[in-house]
Design a protein around this motif. Structure first.
Motif, PDB file in Angstrom:
ATOM      1  N   HIS A 254       0.829  -1.200   0.000  1.00 47.45           N
ATOM      2  CA  HIS A 254       0.000   0.000   0.000  1.00 47.45           C
ATOM      3  C   HIS A 254       0.868   1.257   0.000  1.00 47.45           C
ATOM      4  CE1 HIS A 254      -3.221  -2.731   0.559  1.00 47.45           C
ATOM      5  NE2 HIS A 254      -3.032  -2.944   1.845  1.00 47.45           N
ATOM      6  N   LEU A 255       1.946   1.243   0.806  1.00 49.69           N
ATOM      7  CA  LEU A 255       2.828   2.413   0.869  1.00 49.69           C
ATOM      8  C   LEU A 255       3.531   2.632  -0.464  1.00 49.69           C
ATOM      9  CD1 LEU A 255       4.190   4.682   2.424  1.00 49.69           C
ATOM     10  CD2 LEU A 255       5.874   3.023   3.256  1.00 49.69           C
ATOM     11  N   LYS A 256       4.020   1.564  -1.076  1.00 51.95           N
ATOM     12  CA  LYS A 256       4.697   1.706  -2.366  1.00 51.95           C
ATOM     13  C   LYS A 256       3.753   2.267  -3.425  1.00 51.95           C
ATOM     14  CE  LYS A 256       8.195  -1.907  -1.879  1.00 51.95           C
ATOM     15  NZ  LYS A 256       8.699  -3.190  -2.410  1.00 51.95           N
ATOM     16  N   ARG A 257       2.503   1.795  -3.424  1.00 55.03           N
ATOM     17  CA  ARG A 257       1.546   2.308  -4.412  1.00 55.03           C
ATOM     18  C   ARG A 257       1.233   3.784  -4.147  1.00 55.03           C
ATOM     19  NH1 ARG A 257      -0.338  -3.069  -4.105  1.00 55.03           N
ATOM     20  NH2 ARG A 257      -1.656  -2.631  -2.302  1.00 55.03           N
ATOM     21  N   ALA A 258       1.180   4.177  -2.878  1.00 53.99           N
ATOM     22  CA  ALA A 258       0.939   5.583  -2.561  1.00 53.99           C
ATOM     23  C   ALA A 258       2.112   6.443  -3.032  1.00 53.99           C
ATOM     24  CB  ALA A 258       0.724   5.755  -1.060  1.00 53.99           C
ATOM     25  N   VAL A 259       3.329   5.958  -2.833  1.00 50.74           N
ATOM     26  CA  VAL A 259       4.512   6.699  -3.303  1.00 50.74           C
ATOM     27  C   VAL A 259       4.527   6.758  -4.828  1.00 50.74           C
ATOM     28  CG1 VAL A 259       7.027   6.707  -3.361  1.00 50.74           C
ATOM     29  CG2 VAL A 259       5.843   6.143  -1.235  1.00 50.74           C
ATOM     30  N   GLU A 260       4.180   5.654  -5.470  1.00 49.70           N
ATOM     31  CA  GLU A 260       4.133   5.625  -6.942  1.00 49.70           C
ATOM     32  C   GLU A 260       3.115   6.629  -7.473  1.00 49.70           C
ATOM     33  OE1 GLU A 260       4.700   4.397 -10.942  1.00 49.70           O
ATOM     34  OE2 GLU A 260       5.913   4.099  -9.141  1.00 49.70           O
ATOM     35  N   ASP A 261       1.926   6.685  -6.852  1.00 48.52           N
ATOM     36  CA  ASP A 261       0.909   7.647  -7.279  1.00 48.52           C
ATOM     37  C   ASP A 261       1.405   9.083  -7.093  1.00 48.52           C
ATOM     38  OD1 ASP A 261      -0.772   5.579  -7.919  1.00 48.52           O
ATOM     39  OD2 ASP A 261      -1.874   5.647  -6.029  1.00 48.52           O
ATOM     40  N   ALA A 262       2.066   9.347  -5.968  1.00 42.34           N
ATOM     41  CA  ALA A 262       2.562  10.700  -5.707  1.00 42.34           C
ATOM     42  C   ALA A 262       3.652  11.086  -6.708  1.00 42.34           C
ATOM     43  CB  ALA A 262       3.091  10.791  -4.279  1.00 42.34           C
ATOM     44  N   LEU A 263       4.495  10.125  -7.103  1.00 40.67           N
ATOM     45  CA  LEU A 263       5.520  10.406  -8.108  1.00 40.67           C
ATOM     46  C   LEU A 263       4.884  10.717  -9.460  1.00 40.67           C
ATOM     47  CD1 LEU A 263       8.151   7.652  -7.227  1.00 40.67           C
ATOM     48  CD2 LEU A 263       8.445  10.120  -6.955  1.00 40.67           C
ATOM     49  N   LEU A 264       3.832   9.982  -9.822  1.00 34.29           N
ATOM     50  CA  LEU A 264       3.156  10.243 -11.091  1.00 34.29           C
ATOM     51  C   LEU A 264       2.503  11.621 -11.086  1.00 34.29           C
ATOM     52  CD1 LEU A 264       1.526   6.730 -11.699  1.00 34.29           C
ATOM     53  CD2 LEU A 264       3.483   7.724 -12.900  1.00 34.29           C
ATOM     54  N   LEU A 265       1.882  11.995  -9.972  1.00 32.72           N
ATOM     55  CA  LEU A 265       1.278  13.324  -9.875  1.00 32.72           C
ATOM     56  C   LEU A 265       2.345  14.414  -9.888  1.00 32.72           C
ATOM     57  CD1 LEU A 265      -1.475  12.636  -7.179  1.00 32.72           C
ATOM     58  CD2 LEU A 265      -1.824  13.064  -9.618  1.00 32.72           C
ATOM     59  N   ARG A 266       3.492  14.125  -9.312  1.00 32.31           N
ATOM     60  CA  ARG A 266       4.592  15.107  -9.280  1.00 32.31           C
ATOM     61  C   ARG A 266       5.157  15.339 -10.672  1.00 32.31           C
ATOM     62  NH1 ARG A 266      10.273  14.739  -8.358  1.00 32.31           N
ATOM     63  NH2 ARG A 266      11.095  16.547  -7.187  1.00 32.31           N
ATOM     64  N   GLY A 267       5.095  14.314 -11.501  1.00 29.19           N
ATOM     65  CA  GLY A 267       5.571  14.462 -12.877  1.00 29.19           C
ATOM     66  C   GLY A 267       7.041  14.207 -13.065  1.00 29.19           C
ATOM     67  N   SER A 268       7.760  13.882 -12.012  1.00 29.41           N
ATOM     68  CA  SER A 268       9.195  13.623 -12.119  1.00 29.41           C
ATOM     69  C   SER A 268       9.615  12.714 -10.972  1.00 29.41           C
ATOM     70  CB  SER A 268       9.994  14.923 -12.069  1.00 29.41           C
ATOM     71  OG  SER A 268      11.387  14.662 -11.992  1.00 29.41           O
ATOM     72  N   ARG A 269      10.589  11.847 -11.268  1.00 27.40           N
ATOM     73  CA  ARG A 269      11.147  10.972 -10.245  1.00 27.40           C
ATOM     74  C   ARG A 269      12.521  11.439  -9.794  1.00 27.40           C
ATOM     75  NH1 ARG A 269       8.219   5.994 -10.248  1.00 27.40           N
ATOM     76  NH2 ARG A 269       6.671   6.008 -11.904  1.00 27.40           N
ATOM     77  N   ASP A 270      12.938  12.598 -10.255  1.00 31.42           N
ATOM     78  CA  ASP A 270      14.256  13.125  -9.898  1.00 31.42           C
ATOM     79  C   ASP A 270      14.111  14.190  -8.816  1.00 31.42           C
ATOM     80  OD1 ASP A 270      17.191  13.303 -10.517  1.00 31.42           O
ATOM     81  OD2 ASP A 270      16.610  15.383 -10.878  1.00 31.42           O
TER      82      ASP A 270
END
Length: 503
Positions: A254-270
């Motif tokens: 659940h935590l990993k999916r929440a982080v993944e969603d937040a990264l997608l909304l942020r638009g960047s993984r850097d």
């Protein structure tokens, strides 16, 4: 109705009315003909009991091998997979079709349900408020997070309260270790503001994998002392039995999916630096906790108070600074200021940094390095520590063991490769050392890197005199000061003044 079969419900309705009516009347009330009623009188079985059992539509493909070959294999090796049984049967009987695989799998599953060994049972638990806190590590490589365009190899230390689901996550740069567990656990407890009665972690087998028996026992003792400092009962689940720590294994996903969603909304993984990524993780976890406010409030009232202070969440060791201008710790070489050569330093080893002490005096902090996977030593190098010595021996740069790690930015490495390609290695080393010295003395490391990039993109070699003039120290403008001198005769007049006289 003609052509339609009667149902068991119609049969029951007929028998109900038949007790007080003739067969014809009972049949009419049940919805079928008198002829059907008279057939029921001769055979009172329900329609569902008159249907003959369904037989096989084709010959059994396992008839000749099931009892003689498959069942003995299942009894001899209870854990044998169905696909392995299928492969062995096909090897023994090449004439068998591939299409029997599903038939074989279903037959094995049904046989094991009746004749197989007992399986482990998972007992669902009811958690009390303030009773249990759980810890574990989870790998985050799949999220492909980068720091300044460089891949970040990291894990998350994950803490969770079993009752309310309150969570805390801490970014761990190395592998699973007692240091990472101690730092993450204490950060979680102080953020929570209380202590649960029990703390459960996994078997810590990953943390102890490369330790000898004495070191593993010492780490176990320190873990128990850590829990005792906070008044928690320490426990660990059995090695390889993940469901015993299921209160946190499932929330990992659940935590990993929440982080993944937040990264997608942020638009960047850097991220610009590690601190920015840690703030990002804290925000994601904070949003998760905001959904459990009521449960957390209930559980906080039942938590035990924190102790007066934290306990050690680092390892202590002593190193000697060698004539190479640094020391080696855990197969990683660290540079330090050369004035410390010959001294013994006390090092506090954290997950992400080293705190170095000379006696009781803190002398410097260093980022923690990791040894390379190929068995070679790693290097944590600060060019400021050695640049003064390199200026006296510039040719040492050519074959320096940690030359690649010496350059603070990629532009400096590119500049050195370009200077060497020009043909004069001695001049290349001398120029590169002076550029590093200029970056150190003028505090212009980033600006000088941009200037070097511009020169290299334009196809020109770095021009040292021009760069020195560009980044020379600013000269402060001096103000003109005018001093008016007093005539010496004034001092003679001061000697003629008497007490009580008018000045």
């Amino acid at each position: 109705m003609p052509g339609r079969h009667i149902t068991d419900q119609q049969m029951r309705l007929y028998m109900k009315h038949r007790s007080s009516n003739t067969p014809a009347i009972a049949a009419a009330k049940a919805g079928f003909s008198p002829a059907t009623a008279y057939r029921i009188e001769r055979d009172p079985r329900p329609p569902s009991h008159k249907t003959p059992p369904r037989g096989r539509r084709r010959p059994d493909p396992l008839a000749g091998i099931w009892d003689s070959e498959v069942v003995p294999m299942l009894k001899a090796a209870p854990g044998l997979r169905a696909i392995a049984v299928f492969a062995e049967i096909r090897r023994r009987h090449p004439d068998l079709s591939d299409s029997i695989r599903r038939t074989l799998e279903r037959r094995i599953r049904a046989w094991r349900a009746v004749n197989g060994p007992d399986q482990d049972v998972i007992f669902r638990q009811e958690h009390e408020p303030g009773r249990m806190g759980l810890s574990d590590f989870t790998d985050m490589a799949a999220l492909a997070v980068t720091i300044a365009q460089q891949p970040l190899d990291h894990r998350l230390y994950h803490f969770r309260l079993a009752y309310s689901g309150w969570e805390h996550a801490h970014v761990v740069l190395g592998g699973e270790s007692f240091v990472a567990l101690a730092e993450g656990l204490q950060n979680a407890l102080w953020s929570l503001g209380g202590v649960p009665a029990d703390h459960r972690s996994d078997s810590l087998s990953a943390a102890f994998r490369n330790l000898d028996r004495d070191a593993a026992e010492d780490a176990t003792r320190r873990y128990e002392e850590l829990c005792a400092h906070y008044g928690m009962a320490a426990s660990r689940n059995n090695r390889g039995v993940a469901h015993e720590n299921g209160g946190i294994e499932s929330p990992h996903g659940h935590l990993k999916r929440a982080v993944e969603d937040a990264l997608l909304l942020r638009g960047s993984r850097d991220f610009a630096d590690l601190a920015a990524y840690r703030r990002f993780i804290d925000e994601v976890v904070g949003q998760q906790n905001a959904r459990r406010t009521k449960q957390v409030a209930v559980e906080r009232d039942t938590l035990k108070p924190l102790p007066p202070d934290r306990t050690g969440d680092f390892e202590r060791t002593i190193v000697c600074v060698t004539s190479s201008g640094g020391f080696t710790l855990r197969k990683v070489f660290y540079t330090v200021p050369s004035r410390l050569i010959g001294h013994r330093l006390r090092v506090h080893l954290f997950d992400d940094r080293l705190e170095c002490f000379l006696g009781g005096t803190h002398v410097l902090s260093l980022p923690r390095g990791r040894s390379r996977g190929n068995g070679k030593h790693g290097h944590v190098v600060d060019y400021r520590h050695v640049i003064h010595a390199l200026r006296r021996k510039p040719m040492a740069l050519l074959n320096l063991v940690y030359r690649d790690q010496l350059f603070p930015r990629q532009a400096y490495a590119r500049a050195f490769d370009t200077l060497r390609a020009a043909g004069n290695e001695r001049q290349a080393c001398a120029t590169m050392v002076e550029l590093l010295s200029l970056a150190h003395e003028r505090g212009c490391e980033a600006a000088l890197a941009q200037a070097l990039e511009a020169e290299l993109e334009a196809g020109r070699l770095p021009d040292l005199p021009t760069l020195r003039e560009r980044f020379q120290a600013p000269t402060a403008a001096l103000n003109n000061v005018t001093v008016d001198l007093v005539p010496l005769s004034v001092y003679d007049e001061l000697g003629t003044v008497r007490p009580g006289a008018a000045a």
